[in-house]
Design a protein around this motif. Sequence first.
Motif, PDB file in Angstrom:
ATOM      1  N   SER B  31       0.832  -1.193   0.000  1.00 25.17           N
ATOM      2  CA  SER B  31       0.000   0.000   0.000  1.00 25.17           C
ATOM      3  C   SER B  31       0.866   1.242   0.000  1.00 25.17           C
ATOM      4  CB  SER B  31      -0.905   0.014   1.242  1.00 25.17           C
ATOM      5  OG  SER B  31      -1.649   1.208   1.301  1.00 25.17           O
ATOM      6  N   VAL B  32       0.474   2.206  -0.826  1.00 24.12           N
ATOM      7  CA  VAL B  32       1.160   3.488  -0.885  1.00 24.12           C
ATOM      8  C   VAL B  32       0.118   4.593  -0.752  1.00 24.12           C
ATOM      9  CG1 VAL B  32       2.401   5.093  -2.383  1.00 24.12           C
ATOM     10  CG2 VAL B  32       3.118   2.709  -2.262  1.00 24.12           C
ATOM     11  N   TYR B  49      -3.292   3.808  -2.527  1.00 22.53           N
ATOM     12  CA  TYR B  49      -3.347   2.703  -3.481  1.00 22.53           C
ATOM     13  C   TYR B  49      -2.940   1.412  -2.785  1.00 22.53           C
ATOM     14  CZ  TYR B  49      -4.295   5.382  -7.647  1.00 22.53           C
ATOM     15  OH  TYR B  49      -4.916   6.152  -8.586  1.00 22.53           O
ATOM     16  N   LYS B  52      -2.387  -1.925  -6.641  1.00 20.51           N
ATOM     17  CA  LYS B  52      -2.554  -1.201  -7.908  1.00 20.51           C
ATOM     18  C   LYS B  52      -3.936  -0.567  -8.076  1.00 20.51           C
ATOM     19  CE  LYS B  52      -1.279  -4.737 -10.423  1.00 20.51           C
ATOM     20  NZ  LYS B  52      -0.974  -5.675  -9.323  1.00 20.51           N
ATOM     21  N   ARG B  67      -0.939   6.537  -9.698  1.00 25.86           N
ATOM     22  CA  ARG B  67      -1.063   5.145 -10.074  1.00 25.86           C
ATOM     23  C   ARG B  67      -0.019   4.337  -9.321  1.00 25.86           C
ATOM     24  NH1 ARG B  67       1.298   4.740 -16.282  1.00 25.86           N
ATOM     25  NH2 ARG B  67       3.065   6.160 -16.045  1.00 25.86           N
ATOM     26  N   GLN B  68      -0.260   3.041  -9.263  1.00 29.54           N
ATOM     27  CA  GLN B  68       0.672   2.135  -8.614  1.00 29.54           C
ATOM     28  C   GLN B  68       1.049   1.044  -9.599  1.00 29.54           C
ATOM     29  OE1 GLN B  68      -0.745  -0.136  -5.177  1.00 29.54           O
ATOM     30  NE2 GLN B  68       1.277   0.007  -4.221  1.00 29.54           N
ATOM     31  N   TYR B  72       4.730  -2.243  -6.917  1.00 24.64           N
ATOM     32  CA  TYR B  72       4.158  -1.468  -5.808  1.00 24.64           C
ATOM     33  C   TYR B  72       4.708  -0.049  -5.703  1.00 24.64           C
ATOM     34  CZ  TYR B  72       2.446  -6.061  -4.647  1.00 24.64           C
ATOM     35  OH  TYR B  72       1.850  -7.301  -4.716  1.00 24.64           O
ATOM     36  N   SER B  73       5.635   0.330  -6.571  1.00 25.45           N
ATOM     37  CA  SER B  73       6.031   1.733  -6.592  1.00 25.45           C
ATOM     38  C   SER B  73       4.874   2.567  -7.118  1.00 25.45           C
ATOM     39  CB  SER B  73       7.273   1.936  -7.456  1.00 25.45           C
ATOM     40  OG  SER B  73       6.982   1.678  -8.822  1.00 25.45           O
ATOM     41  N   SER B  74       4.970   3.868  -6.930  1.00 28.43           N
ATOM     42  CA  SER B  74       3.837   4.713  -7.280  1.00 28.43           C
ATOM     43  C   SER B  74       4.310   6.040  -7.840  1.00 28.43           C
ATOM     44  CB  SER B  74       2.974   4.953  -6.038  1.00 28.43           C
ATOM     45  OG  SER B  74       1.872   5.800  -6.308  1.00 28.43           O
ATOM     46  N   CYS B  91       5.098  10.554   0.647  1.00 29.00           N
ATOM     47  CA  CYS B  91       4.618   9.221   0.321  1.00 29.00           C
ATOM     48  C   CYS B  91       4.792   8.359   1.568  1.00 29.00           C
ATOM     49  CB  CYS B  91       5.413   8.656  -0.846  1.00 29.00           C
ATOM     50  SG  CYS B  91       5.075   6.931  -1.228  1.00 29.00           S
ATOM     51  N   SER B  93       4.207   4.205   2.980  1.00 24.70           N
ATOM     52  CA  SER B  93       3.857   2.839   2.598  1.00 24.70           C
ATOM     53  C   SER B  93       3.466   2.036   3.838  1.00 24.70           C
ATOM     54  CB  SER B  93       5.001   2.151   1.846  1.00 24.70           C
ATOM     55  OG  SER B  93       6.045   1.741   2.723  1.00 24.70           O
TER      56      SER B  93
END
Lengths: 112, 112
Positions: B31-32, B49, B52, B67-68, B72-74, B91, B93
């Motif tokens: 999760s981000v 997110y 995704k 967007r993801q 899992y990067s965003s 950000c 996580s």
Amino acid sequence: GESVGLHLPTLSVQEGDNSIINCAYSNSASDYFIWYKQESGKGPQFIIDIRSNMDKRQGQRVTVLLNKTVKHLSLQIAATQPGDSAVYFCAEIGTNAGKSTFGDGTTLTVKP
Amino acid sequence: DAGVTQSPTHLIKTRGQHVTLRCSPISGHKSVSWYQQVLGQGPQFIFQYYEKEERGRGNFPDRFSARQFPNYSSELNVNALLLGDSALYLCASSLGSGQPQHFGDGTRLSIL
């Protein structure tokens, strides 16, 4: 809408004293809270969290108290040190929709 | 283990331009969340997110999007930049909703 607020924007304490930072929230359904410490130029740093099925949780030199009746939580820092000087935020972390709400922070200054 | 990393650390844009900010979560976090922090205030929730998919959205205009990716990067995108978009973009996580969020040090965005 939901809100999270801190009682005092600033707090000044003497090194070695205990510090208490307070926070009030408005959403009675809130069930997860985190205290963060933010130093200048950095992101918020996780200190301690508490869920609504608890009323007290202790960490290293820190204690969080949760009073669901009056929708209030506090962060207690024992034997405050100069390195504790920072802005402290309480946050209500969304558990379903993902929305999280932060207060505006209390600036803690520790005098040597 | 590396914490949450954000890039760039600083960015200067002019009104009307667009910007893309990037975030890599802690390894294993799916999760981000993105936040905007204006000087002197607490972080304001923009998006969350998870796997995704958008799971939460704050009160920000449609100029803000995110967007993801499968790793899992965003990315956070902001179009038609306004002077009021100048802020620290953070950000965070976590393993998922209702789990401890850990922040990066943010991207300082200045709009001229």
